[in-house]
Design a protein around this motif. Structure first.
Motif, PDB file in Angstrom:
ATOM      1  N   VAL A 179       0.830  -1.206   0.000  1.00 11.82           N
ATOM      2  CA  VAL A 179       0.000   0.000   0.000  1.00 11.82           C
ATOM      3  C   VAL A 179       0.862   1.251   0.000  1.00 11.82           C
ATOM      4  N   THR A 180       1.836   1.329   0.902  1.00  7.44           N
ATOM      5  CA  THR A 180       2.635   2.552   1.041  1.00  7.44           C
ATOM      6  C   THR A 180       3.561   2.786  -0.148  1.00  7.44           C
ATOM      7  N   SER A 181       3.905   1.745  -0.895  1.00  6.38           N
ATOM      8  CA  SER A 181       4.801   1.916  -2.043  1.00  6.38           C
ATOM      9  C   SER A 181       4.069   2.373  -3.298  1.00  6.38           C
ATOM     10  N   ALA A 182       2.737   2.399  -3.276  1.00  4.13           N
ATOM     11  CA  ALA A 182       1.972   2.874  -4.432  1.00  4.13           C
ATOM     12  C   ALA A 182       2.236   4.369  -4.630  1.00  4.13           C
TER      13      ALA A 182
ATOM     14  N   PHE B  71      -6.476   2.695   8.616  1.00  3.15           N
ATOM     15  CA  PHE B  71      -6.514   3.047   7.201  1.00  3.15           C
ATOM     16  C   PHE B  71      -5.861   4.415   6.980  1.00  3.15           C
ATOM     17  N   ALA B  72      -6.179   5.372   7.846  1.00  4.13           N
ATOM     18  CA  ALA B  72      -5.609   6.710   7.717  1.00  4.13           C
ATOM     19  C   ALA B  72      -4.092   6.653   7.832  1.00  4.13           C
TER      20      ALA B  72
ATOM     21  N   THR C  47      -3.236   9.844   5.090  1.00  2.00           N
ATOM     22  CA  THR C  47      -4.174  10.957   4.931  1.00  2.00           C
ATOM     23  C   THR C  47      -5.365  10.737   5.848  1.00  2.00           C
ATOM     24  N   HIS C  48      -6.058  11.803   6.179  1.00  2.00           N
ATOM     25  CA  HIS C  48      -7.290  11.674   6.960  1.00  2.00           C
ATOM     26  C   HIS C  48      -8.349  10.983   6.105  1.00  2.00           C
ATOM     27  N   VAL C  49      -9.059  10.037   6.699  1.00  2.00           N
ATOM     28  CA  VAL C  49     -10.160   9.369   6.007  1.00  2.00           C
ATOM     29  C   VAL C  49     -11.401   9.496   6.873  1.00  2.00           C
TER      30      VAL C  49
ATOM     31  N   HIS D  15     -14.457   7.268   2.983  1.00  2.00           N
ATOM     32  CA  HIS D  15     -14.070   8.304   2.028  1.00  2.00           C
ATOM     33  C   HIS D  15     -12.588   8.619   2.195  1.00  2.00           C
ATOM     34  N   ILE D  16     -11.872   8.598   1.067  1.00  2.00           N
ATOM     35  CA  ILE D  16     -10.442   8.895   1.048  1.00  2.00           C
ATOM     36  C   ILE D  16     -10.244  10.121   0.171  1.00  2.00           C
ATOM     37  N   PRO D  17      -9.898  11.271   0.739  1.00  2.00           N
ATOM     38  CA  PRO D  17      -9.738  12.469  -0.089  1.00  2.00           C
ATOM     39  C   PRO D  17      -8.531  12.347  -1.008  1.00  2.00           C
TER      40      PRO D  17
END
Length: 236
Positions: A131-134, A191-192, A197-199, A215-217
């Motif tokens: 996830v973090t490497s995307a 998840f955040a 990021t804030h979700v 929701h993921i901004p």
């Protein structure tokens, strides 16, 4: 043997299970979409949907009206009920609920929160690198959805407004989370952290919604409107 025409469809049981799985993974979904994806006739799909409705394993809702429709009944979307989801199994049963109740009584809410934090950490840590490497927020959300699907959550993403919506169409711990909503709060915080990021959690299966929606901004949105709602609109 007498030829009865085209090859017979799969047995009712396996076909109905395939219909139910589509409701699980994609619901709310239309009968037309189910027929196209399973390569079944409309009447065949309706027969299976009617059976799921009669058994209390599925329910319907009106499709969102994004534009003016002609006269006639509103289009229907189908989704599984809690009873319908139960056929796909839950990771925890009544014994787990009883154990966590005991933990709450003996150690308090802090102990329950610590338990959930450890549980969610065990869930997400094996997928942290993917996830973090995307590269982009969208790709991170898609990687998280793929990771959750591998863990049994039947997750997907979709573009909504100025962000992505992460939809978990199945929750293996919904019965436990219904009584201990701290799980949903801890999961949202994880998840955040993972996405950087804030979700915002918009809906949960534990509260009776069709899916757990987060929701993921991705781009700034108007503070006067706020993040989109689970059906793709904005709060009033």
């Amino acid at each position: 043997m007498k030829n009865t025409g085209p090859a017979q469809q799969p047995a009712d049981g396996s076909t109905r299970l395939a219909v139910a799985r589509l409701l699980l993974e994609q619901g709310p979904v239309s009968a037309v979409s189910i027929a196209e994806q399973l390569e079944l006739s409309g009447p065949a799909v309706r027969r299976h949907l009617d059976a799921l409705l009669a058994d209390g394993q599925a329910c319907t809702r009106d499709a969102p009206q994004f534009k003016t429709r002609g006269r006639g009944r509103p289009a229907k979307l189908f989704l599984l009920t809690e009873a319908g989801r139960a056929r796909f199994g839950h990771a925890y049963d009544d014994l787990a609920v009883a154990a966590i109740r005991f933990l709450a009584e003996s150690g308090g809410q802090d102990a329950v929160k610590a338990f959930w934090e450890r549980r969610v950490k065990t869930l997400v840590d094996p997928h942290r690198t993917s996830v973090t490497s995307a590269d982009t927020p969208q790709e991170k959300a898609e990687a998280l959805a793929a990771a959750l699907t591998r863990e049994g959550y039947a997750a997907s993403t979709r573009k909504v407004g100025a962000g992505e919506q992460l939809c978990q169409h199945h929750c293996p711990v919904a019965h436990v989370a219904a009584e201990f909503p701290q799980l949903c709060e801890v999961e949202t915080a994880a998840f955040a952290d993972l996405l950087g990021t804030h979700v915002q959690r918009l809906a949960t299966i534990a509260r009776g919604d069709a899916a757990c929606t987060t929701h993921i901004p991705v781009e700034p949105y108007s503070t006067s409107l706020g993040p989109p709602t689970p059906d793709g609109g904005n709060p009033a």
